[in-house]
Design a protein around this motif. Structure first.
Motif: not given
Length: 169
Positions: A108-111, A122-130
């Motif tokens: 499924g989709a992840i933010s 300079v940085q990125f991170s998937p939303e933990f709750k998703d």
């Protein structure tokens, strides 16, 4: 309070760090206090283990908040903790520009939250709750969902960059 667009990098000069040292409170209360502070507008709340006078263990509550919300923070800290005093320090916060992008994964989709400094990613991170939700719903390891979301974000960034380069030609 000054409104700003989180998508734009900016410096906020009207912040306070509010601190309280606590040595006689049930530490189980910390999560409730944290939730109340965030609900009233705190930007950040964190607790640090400390050794107080006479070698007693304690915790230091730290709250980052806009100066206009100080009274609400004081009310919560004085009514919900056992502290008898609060310290204040003025602070400026340099905040990266932020952008949220949805990526598709097999689960499924992840933010994904991306941070930009002077316009550069300079940085990125998937939303933990998703990621956590997808892992639970599909019975896969959380780190697998997280890694896949990062890979899809990088793929999307590369495609966007290549598209922009070919338009510029």
């Amino acid at each position: 309070m000054v409104d700003f667009d989180h998508r734009e990098e900016h410096v906020d000069d009207h912040m306070l760090i509010v601190q309280a040292n606590i040595d006689d409170m049930n530490p189980e209360f910390c999560s409730s206090v944290t939730d109340l502070l965030f609900a009233e507008g705190a930007n950040d709340v964190y607790w640090v283990p400390i050794i107080m006078k006479k070698g007693r263990p304690g915790i230091m509550l730290n709250v980052l908040v806009h100066e206009q919300l100080l009274e609400a923070m004081e009310r919560i800290i004085f009514t919900e903790t056992t502290t008898l005093g609060i310290r204040y320090m003025r602070a400026s916060c340099h905040r990266l520009g932020r952008q949220f992008t949805q990526v598709e994964t097999p689960w499924g989709a992840i933010s994904v939250k991306a941070g930009f400094y002077k316009g550069d990613l300079v940085q990125f991170s998937p939303e933990f709750k998703d990621c956590e939700r997808a892992a639970r719903e599909h019975g896969v390891p959380l780190k697998r969902v997280y890694d896949e979301a990062r890979a899809q974000f990088l793929r999307l960034q590369k495609e966007t960059s290549e598209r922009n380069e070919s338009k510029a030609r």
